[in-house]
Design a protein around this motif. Structure first.
Motif, short mmCIF file in Angstrom:
data_model
loop_
_atom_site.label_atom_id
_atom_site.label_comp_id
_atom_site.label_asym_id
_atom_site.label_seq_id
_atom_site.Cartn_x
_atom_site.Cartn_y
_atom_site.Cartn_z
N THR A 154 42.83 39.84 37.50
CA THR A 154 42.52 40.00 36.08
C THR A 154 43.68 39.65 35.15
O THR A 154 43.50 39.65 33.94
CB THR A 154 42.07 41.44 35.79
OG1 THR A 154 43.13 42.34 36.15
CG2 THR A 154 40.80 41.79 36.56
N HIS B 118 38.99 41.39 30.80
CA HIS B 118 38.94 42.52 31.71
C HIS B 118 39.89 43.63 31.25
O HIS B 118 41.00 43.35 30.84
CB HIS B 118 39.34 42.10 33.12
CG HIS B 118 38.46 41.05 33.71
ND1 HIS B 118 38.67 39.71 33.53
CD2 HIS B 118 37.33 41.15 34.47
CE1 HIS B 118 37.74 39.02 34.16
NE2 HIS B 118 36.91 39.87 34.73
N ILE C 179 34.61 40.48 40.49
CA ILE C 179 35.45 40.51 39.28
C ILE C 179 35.38 39.17 38.55
O ILE C 179 35.27 39.12 37.34
CB ILE C 179 36.91 40.88 39.63
CG1 ILE C 179 36.98 42.36 40.00
CG2 ILE C 179 37.85 40.57 38.46
CD1 ILE C 179 38.34 42.83 40.44
#
Length: 91
Positions: free
Chosen positions: A27, A33, A88
């Protein structure tokens, strides 16, 4: 891409730390994020981390929740890092 809240539940163990590093590495280049790490050994000032772990169904640590739901990478006791990356990054 919509902003994702990625919550990592740990107990400070070496595998937990590896999971935190993996999440932060995945991230780090995206402002899409937000990463929050809860060390369940340290407890929270409020009961927020324990309440969230219970709400998400965390049975073991490390565990990762994305947008308020236990990630598939962590639903079978342990972390599957390939699945974590896909979840993710939206792959």
């Amino acid at each position: 891409m919509a902003k994702k809240l990625v919550e990592v539940f740990t107990s400070g163990c070496p595998i937990c730390e590896k999971t935190v590093k993996q999440v932060k590495d995945l991230t780090q280049y995206s402002s899409d994020h937000e990463v929050v790490v809860y060390d369940l050994n340290e407890k929270c000032k409020t009961n927020e981390c324990e309440d969230k772990a219970k709400e998400y169904g965390v049975q073991s640590v490390p565990a990762v929740a994305i947008d308020g739901k236990l990630a598939n990478c962590c639903s079978n006791n342990g972390v599957n890092f390939d699945t974590l990356e896909a979840e993710i990054l939206g792959k």
